[in-house]
Each structure stands twice: as C-alpha cells, then as structure tokens.
Design a protein around this motif. Structure first.
Motif, PDB file in Angstrom:
ATOM      1  N   PRO A 249      61.776  -7.598  39.133  1.00 39.99           N
ATOM      2  CA  PRO A 249      63.051  -7.442  38.430  1.00 39.99           C
ATOM      3  C   PRO A 249      64.258  -7.709  39.321  1.00 39.99           C
ATOM      4  O   PRO A 249      64.243  -7.390  40.507  1.00 39.99           O
ATOM      5  CB  PRO A 249      63.024  -5.971  37.994  1.00 39.99           C
ATOM      6  CG  PRO A 249      62.115  -5.299  38.967  1.00 39.99           C
ATOM      7  CD  PRO A 249      61.067  -6.315  39.320  1.00 39.99           C
TER       8      PRO A 249
ATOM      9  N   VAL B 117      68.202  -6.127  35.843  1.00 41.96           N
ATOM     10  CA  VAL B 117      67.061  -5.687  35.042  1.00 41.96           C
ATOM     11  C   VAL B 117      66.628  -4.284  35.468  1.00 41.96           C
ATOM     12  O   VAL B 117      66.314  -3.429  34.624  1.00 41.96           O
ATOM     13  CB  VAL B 117      65.894  -6.694  35.154  1.00 41.96           C
ATOM     14  CG1 VAL B 117      64.640  -6.158  34.490  1.00 41.96           C
ATOM     15  CG2 VAL B 117      66.299  -8.039  34.564  1.00 41.96           C
TER      16      VAL B 117
ATOM     17  N   TYR C 281      59.129 -12.219  32.057  1.00 39.78           N
ATOM     18  CA  TYR C 281      60.381 -12.883  31.719  1.00 39.78           C
ATOM     19  C   TYR C 281      60.082 -13.938  30.659  1.00 39.78           C
ATOM     20  O   TYR C 281      59.208 -14.789  30.844  1.00 39.78           O
ATOM     21  CB  TYR C 281      60.992 -13.533  32.956  1.00 39.78           C
ATOM     22  CG  TYR C 281      62.155 -14.445  32.645  1.00 39.78           C
ATOM     23  CD1 TYR C 281      63.379 -13.924  32.251  1.00 39.78           C
ATOM     24  CD2 TYR C 281      62.028 -15.842  32.749  1.00 39.78           C
ATOM     25  CE1 TYR C 281      64.450 -14.758  31.965  1.00 39.78           C
ATOM     26  CE2 TYR C 281      63.098 -16.685  32.461  1.00 39.78           C
ATOM     27  CZ  TYR C 281      64.301 -16.133  32.068  1.00 39.78           C
ATOM     28  OH  TYR C 281      65.353 -16.957  31.776  1.00 39.78           O
TER      29      TYR C 281
ATOM     30  N   TYR D  68      63.178  -9.294  29.088  1.00 38.83           N
ATOM     31  CA  TYR D  68      62.414  -8.759  30.210  1.00 38.83           C
ATOM     32  C   TYR D  68      61.585  -7.586  29.718  1.00 38.83           C
ATOM     33  O   TYR D  68      62.139  -6.563  29.308  1.00 38.83           O
ATOM     34  CB  TYR D  68      63.363  -8.301  31.327  1.00 38.83           C
ATOM     35  CG  TYR D  68      64.239  -9.399  31.860  1.00 38.83           C
ATOM     36  CD1 TYR D  68      63.863 -10.146  32.977  1.00 38.83           C
ATOM     37  CD2 TYR D  68      65.445  -9.707  31.233  1.00 38.83           C
ATOM     38  CE1 TYR D  68      64.667 -11.165  33.456  1.00 38.83           C
ATOM     39  CE2 TYR D  68      66.266 -10.730  31.707  1.00 38.83           C
ATOM     40  CZ  TYR D  68      65.869 -11.453  32.823  1.00 38.83           C
ATOM     41  OH  TYR D  68      66.671 -12.461  33.286  1.00 38.83           O
TER      42      TYR D  68
END
Lengths: 237, 237
Positions: B104, B108, B122, B140
């Motif tokens: 991440p 995120v 993703y 995400y």
C-alpha cells in the motif's frame, strides 16, 4: 427536548472529542443506562439515532463502536439542517440578492408537486465562507407552509426560523447532484469565469407528513466545495 | 434469504410498478401480516428496511406512504452494492486496465487504516454506459479479506463476487466527493480534454465488523454522471 436527544448530544460531544477514535468501543447498554439513569428503551433510541447519523456502528454480539470519518471542511450532504448548522466553526456570510412572492414556474410546480395557483417565496442568496465566495442559492418555499420571510431571516438561518419559530417538522429530502457550467452572471458572483464548472445541487425538502415545501437549486464554487456522504449500509437487501 | 428480505423485495417491485406514485398509502401492518402470513415483528422489520432505503416514509398515526423520487439515469450514491446493481436496465461495459498485488501507498494505508506490511489488490477499470465512456476507477482491496481476483471477476461485478462467493458482509461506507480536473491520461480514456472537470469520488467500504476493506477512487465523466442522494430525515437531532 426529549431525554434521548439530550443524551445523544452528550455522546456526540464525547465522540467528537479528541480522545475517541474510529473503532473505539462505546460503553455497554447497561453501563449507559446506569450512567444516564434512564431505561433500556431510551438508550436503544439514542443508539439508533447515533447509528443513523453515522457516529457509531453496531456489531451484533460485540457492541457499539465509534465512527470517525469526517474530513475537515467537507460538507455533510445528508445533514439537511441548513448550511449554518452544517459548517459550525466556519465564518459564514449570507447576502440576500432577491426575495419576493411569485407564481410557480413549471419546474417549481413539478418539483413541489403543486398547481399554478399556489404562491411561493422566491429567495436568492450569495454565500461566502471565510470571506471566499462559496455558493449561489435559489429557493422556492411554499407560501402556504412558510407565510412570511424577510431579509433578517434570509441572511441568518432559514432552517432555524422554520423549525424554532414556525414549528415546522422537517421530514425526508431528495437531492440531485451533477456538474454544470456557469453562465456569465453566476460566474461573476462566484469570482469565476463563464463556462467554469460548478456543482449543481437540487434539493426537495419535505415535511414529516410527506408534503414538499422547499425546492432549492444551488451552484457551488467547484474549488471551495467538498461533500461528505455517509452510508449506514446496515440492512441492505 | 430471510423472510423479511423476500417480502421487502416483493413490496419494492410493487412500489416500482407504474401504478404506484409518491404519497400513495401502503396497506396497513395488519393487512400486510395477513397477506404475507407473517408476524408483526417481521412486517415492522420490512417497513424499517423500506424506509431506510427511501422507498417509503412513515407518518405517525397515519400509516406508510410511497416515495417515488428517482430520476431516470441518476446514480443512487447511497446504493453501495456496485455500479452494475445500481444501473440495472442500462448497458454497462467494464474493461480491466490493470490488476496486481501491491504494497500500500501512504494514501492507501491512511484510508484503509493498515500498515505497510499488508498487501492489497490494485484494480484499475474503465467503464462505459450505452457505449459512452463513463468512469475510470481505481480500487484497493485488502488481500487479507479478498484473497483472489481475476479479469473475469473484475470485468463483471466485484461486489457480487464478494457477497455471493466470498460471503463478505458489507457494512457502512464513507464517501467524499469533489470536482477535480482531469490529467492528460485520464482525459484520453474518457474522450475528454486535459483540464476538463471531473467528479472525483473516494469511497471507503467497511465490513459489518467495522474493518475497512476497499478504498476506491473514481473519476466520472462530468457530462454523463448525475447522482441521486436520498435522506430519510427522520430522527434528526
């Protein structure tokens, strides 16, 4: 004010304080009953209000937990108690551009579900936040429900006047949002250029009994406006 | 499916039919109990669901009434069961642009409330309605919750896959909306020009237990997108 509202407001203050964060567990129903010295039904009513307003989420079998989702400066689009109540803590200025009683246009008749004989108050306002132009608002109020408006009311909070003075009980609201482009006159009011984008929000406000009493069309400055939309998500089909 | 959901769906079909309009009165609780052959609690559960979803409004002492507020082609922003479920009756096409497992980013991590060790899926998709480019979506998904995705799933309905196959129980959702400007690459995908406006919608989806599992960023074609936002308005503080 009913007991459950007083308790709900106290809990909201507690949740809004800096020492509570998302996922923190609330006291149990039994603890809340004891603390506020009220019955179980009142606490359940309080928790239902807090969940609907997005302050908590309930996990079956585990308890109630804090939601902390707001972002600073985002307008809560579900909070229909007026911009002044929505943006507490910000310096909000409202300037009346027009106020008159008119016969409804076809568009107003369709949105308020009225015929051509019913008169409406037409209000046009320019709003600024922290000195920056923010929105141009046109509102149409059913004169039968809102018999009187003046500049003082219109430049303060119409919502507070309706609820506190006229004792109106607001019900549900339908809102429609899209991006539009500004014409020359509106652009000038917002310190923008003709053709610049704007968030165009139409709202139809209803009384508790389902009657539409206010149709509003608002043009928001696209660089100054951000909306927060919360979904409770529970009991989805 | 629980009994209350079956009955709710039947009533929604009835309400959606052409012969019911806003303000029409629903059958009484007693009549509904008799008709569906269930107890009072089930009917009250059904009516609560219908009110929360904006199909009816309740007037104390008078009964339940139909809400018919939708405008054709407006997306219900509170309906978080995926675009495909939201836009039934429209010809929707989804093209996968990217799909990979990544670490991440800071953004995120902040929105899903996770640390840098947790992997996420993703997904980047381009969506069209009736052949017209509509949105560019980046999502995400927490890999711990969504362990597997492929092109077939991603180009059909991820939401249906999560609920029907992975048995995920969706909870509440936080959404943030503002107007932004398109960069060259995104504008090209949407058949627009760099600098054109776009509705930028960020959504954080949570499980029933309050854990965030999906952070999405969607750029909508400003001329093709209109949102409907419904407020129940009941129990305002």
């Amino acid at each position: 004010m009913p007991k459950y509202k007083v308790i709900a407001q106290k809990l909201i203050q507690k949740i809004n304080s800096d020492d509570m964060k998302q996922g923190d567990k609330l006291a149990s129903i039994e603890e809340l009953m004891k603390y506020f010295n009220v019955g179980k039904n009142t606490i359940i009513q309080v928790l239902t209000v807090l969940e609907r307003q997005g302050y908590i989420y309930q996990v079956r079998g585990s308890g109630n937990f804090v939601r902390k989702h707001r972002r600073h400066g985002y307008i809560n689009i579900m909070e229909t108690s007026g911009l002044r109540n929505n943006l507490q803590g910000f310096n909000l200025d409202t300037k009346m551009l027009d106020l008159k009683v008119i016969k409804p246009t076809t568009e107003v008749m369709a949105n308020l579900n009225i015929d051509e004989d019913e008169e409406v108050y037409y209000v046009r306002r320019l709003r600024s936040i922290e000195g920056r132009k923010f929105s141009v608002e046109e509102s149409y109020y059913l004169k039968d429900v809102v018999p009187y408006l003046n500049q003082d009311i219109v430049e303060d909070s119409i919502f507070n006047y309706l609820v506190n003075d006229l004792k109106i009980k607001p019900g549900f609201t339908d809102q429609f949002l899209r991006v539009s482009k500004l014409n020359e006159a509106d652009a000038k009011l917002l310190n923008l250029k003709a053709g610049d984008p704007t968030i165009f929000l139409e709202s139809i406000f209803h009384l508790e009994n389902g009657r539409a009493y206010d149709y509003s069309k608002v043009l928001y400055h696209y660089e100054e406006t951000q909306f927060f939309i919360q979904g409770t998500g529970t009991m989805n089909l």
